[in-house]
Scaffold this motif. Structure first.
Motif, short mmCIF file in Angstrom:
data_model
loop_
_atom_site.label_atom_id
_atom_site.label_comp_id
_atom_site.label_asym_id
_atom_site.label_seq_id
_atom_site.Cartn_x
_atom_site.Cartn_y
_atom_site.Cartn_z
N LEU A 1 14.36 6.95 23.38
CA LEU A 1 14.05 8.24 22.71
C LEU A 1 15.17 9.13 22.90
N LEU A 2 15.58 9.40 24.08
CA LEU A 2 16.66 10.56 24.32
C LEU A 2 17.94 10.24 23.49
N PRO A 3 18.54 8.94 23.56
CA PRO A 3 19.71 8.82 22.48
C PRO A 3 19.04 9.05 20.93
N LEU A 4 17.98 8.39 20.59
CA LEU A 4 17.65 8.44 19.38
C LEU A 4 17.40 10.10 18.87
N TYR A 5 16.76 10.94 19.67
CA TYR A 5 16.80 12.13 19.48
C TYR A 5 17.89 12.98 19.15
N LEU A 6 19.04 12.51 20.02
CA LEU A 6 20.27 13.12 20.07
C LEU A 6 20.95 12.75 18.63
N VAL A 7 21.08 11.59 18.21
CA VAL A 7 21.59 11.29 16.88
C VAL A 7 20.82 11.84 15.81
N ILE A 8 19.55 11.96 15.74
CA ILE A 8 18.87 12.67 14.75
C ILE A 8 18.99 14.35 14.82
N ASN A 9 19.23 14.84 16.06
CA ASN A 9 19.58 16.26 16.05
C ASN A 9 21.02 16.20 15.37
N PHE A 10 21.99 15.81 15.99
CA PHE A 10 23.25 15.63 15.36
C PHE A 10 23.34 15.38 13.94
N ALA A 11 22.79 14.51 13.22
CA ALA A 11 22.85 14.15 11.90
C ALA A 11 22.19 15.49 11.19
N TYR A 12 20.93 15.93 11.65
CA TYR A 12 20.14 17.01 11.17
C TYR A 12 21.04 18.27 10.81
N ARG A 13 21.75 18.75 12.01
CA ARG A 13 22.47 19.67 12.11
C ARG A 13 23.63 19.64 11.28
N ALA B 1 31.15 21.59 10.31
CA ALA B 1 29.63 21.39 10.61
C ALA B 1 29.73 20.38 11.62
N VAL B 2 30.55 19.36 11.68
CA VAL B 2 30.48 18.37 12.72
C VAL B 2 31.11 18.88 14.04
N LEU B 3 32.06 19.83 13.89
CA LEU B 3 32.52 20.39 15.19
C LEU B 3 31.76 21.26 15.83
N HIS B 4 31.05 22.06 15.07
CA HIS B 4 30.32 23.28 15.59
C HIS B 4 29.03 22.49 16.07
N THR B 5 28.70 21.39 15.41
CA THR B 5 27.49 20.73 15.78
C THR B 5 27.82 20.13 17.19
N GLY B 6 28.69 19.32 17.39
CA GLY B 6 28.99 18.76 18.77
C GLY B 6 29.30 19.66 19.85
N ALA B 7 30.19 20.68 19.41
CA ALA B 7 30.18 21.86 20.42
C ALA B 7 28.81 22.40 20.89
N PHE B 8 27.86 22.64 19.62
CA PHE B 8 26.55 23.06 20.25
C PHE B 8 25.70 22.11 21.09
N LEU B 9 25.70 20.91 20.87
CA LEU B 9 25.09 19.91 21.59
C LEU B 9 25.54 19.72 23.13
N VAL B 10 26.83 19.70 23.08
CA VAL B 10 27.60 19.62 24.55
C VAL B 10 27.24 21.03 25.29
N THR B 11 27.22 22.12 24.39
CA THR B 11 27.05 23.41 25.44
C THR B 11 25.48 23.29 25.82
N ALA B 12 24.26 23.02 24.74
CA ALA B 12 23.23 22.88 25.15
C ALA B 12 22.69 21.79 26.07
N ALA B 13 23.64 20.84 26.35
CA ALA B 13 23.33 19.94 27.38
C ALA B 13 23.27 20.28 28.61
N PHE B 14 24.06 21.41 29.10
CA PHE B 14 24.33 22.02 30.49
C PHE B 14 23.77 23.53 30.47
N GLN C 1 28.66 36.07 18.84
CA GLN C 1 29.01 34.75 18.81
C GLN C 1 28.55 33.93 20.23
N GLY C 2 28.26 32.71 20.13
CA GLY C 2 27.82 31.80 21.19
C GLY C 2 29.29 30.98 21.56
N LEU C 3 29.22 30.35 22.46
CA LEU C 3 30.51 29.42 23.06
C LEU C 3 31.01 28.49 21.76
#
Length: 147
Positions: A53-65, A98-111, A129-131
Motif C-alpha cells: 500500500l505505501l509504495p502503491l500510494y507513493l506511485v499514485i501520488n507522484f503520477a497524479y501530481r 512538474a516532475v522536479l517539483h513533484t519529486g521535491a514536494f514528496l521528499v519534503t513531505a516525507a520528513f 514559496q515552500g522549500l
C-alpha cells in the motif's frame, strides 16, 4: 536566489493574496483524491495491493501530481482553489518542471522538519514559496484570469 519572471509580490500582490491558505485547502482535496485512487487500485487488484500500500500510494501520488501539473500547471485541488504553479520564467509548468517539483514536494513531505519548514516559509516569504518552490524558483499564484 536567481532572477525570476514571476510577478513581483510588492507591485502585483493580488497574485499572491490568500495563496498559502488556498494551497492548504488544495492539499486536502488532492490527498482525498489520491487516497480514493489508491483505494480503487487496491480493489482492482483483489486487495493484493494492500500488501504494498505505501509504495502503491507513493506511485499514485507522484503520477497524479506530475501528470496534472504537467497538463494544467495545477493539481485538481489547486484548480478548484483558483491557483496554479508558475515556473521561474513566469510560464506554466513543463513536464520536467512538474516532475522536479513533484519529486521535491514528496521528499519534503516525507520528513516532518522539512515539511514544517516548508509550511512556515509559505507563510513568511513574499511569494509564499515552500522549500520545493525555493529550490526550483517556482511559485503558486492566483490564476491570472481571477486577479
Amino acid at each position: 536566489m536567481f532572477s525570476t519572471a514571476l510577478p513581483d509580490p510588492d507591485r502585483h500582490a493580488a497574485f499572491y493574496a490568500g495563496v498559502p491558505t488556498k494551497r492548504a485547502m488544495a492539499w486536502v482535496v488532492d490527498a482525498v483524491l489520491t487516497a480514493f485512487l489508491a483505494f480503487v487500485v487496491v480493489l482492482m487488484t483483489a486487495l493484493i495491493g494492500l500488501f504494498v500500500l505505501l509504495p502503491l500510494y507513493l506511485v499514485i501520488n507522484f503520477a497524479y501530481r506530475a501528470i496534472t501539473l504537467s497538463a494544467w500547471s495545477a493539481t485538481p485541488g489547486m484548480a478548484l482553489m483558483g491557483i496554479e504553479l508558475r515556473a521561474v520564467d513566469g510560464g506554466r509548468f513543463s513536464p520536467l518542471d512538474a516532475v522536479l517539483h513533484t519529486g521535491a514536494f514528496l521528499v519534503t513531505a516525507a520528513f516532518i522538519l522539512p515539511h514544517l519548514a516548508s509550511m512556515v516559509l509559505m507563510l513568511t516569504t513574499p511569494r509564499g514559496q515552500g522549500l520545493p518552490d525555493l529550490l526550483l524558483g517556482t511559485a503558486a499564484i492566483n490564476r491570472p484570469g481571477r486577479v
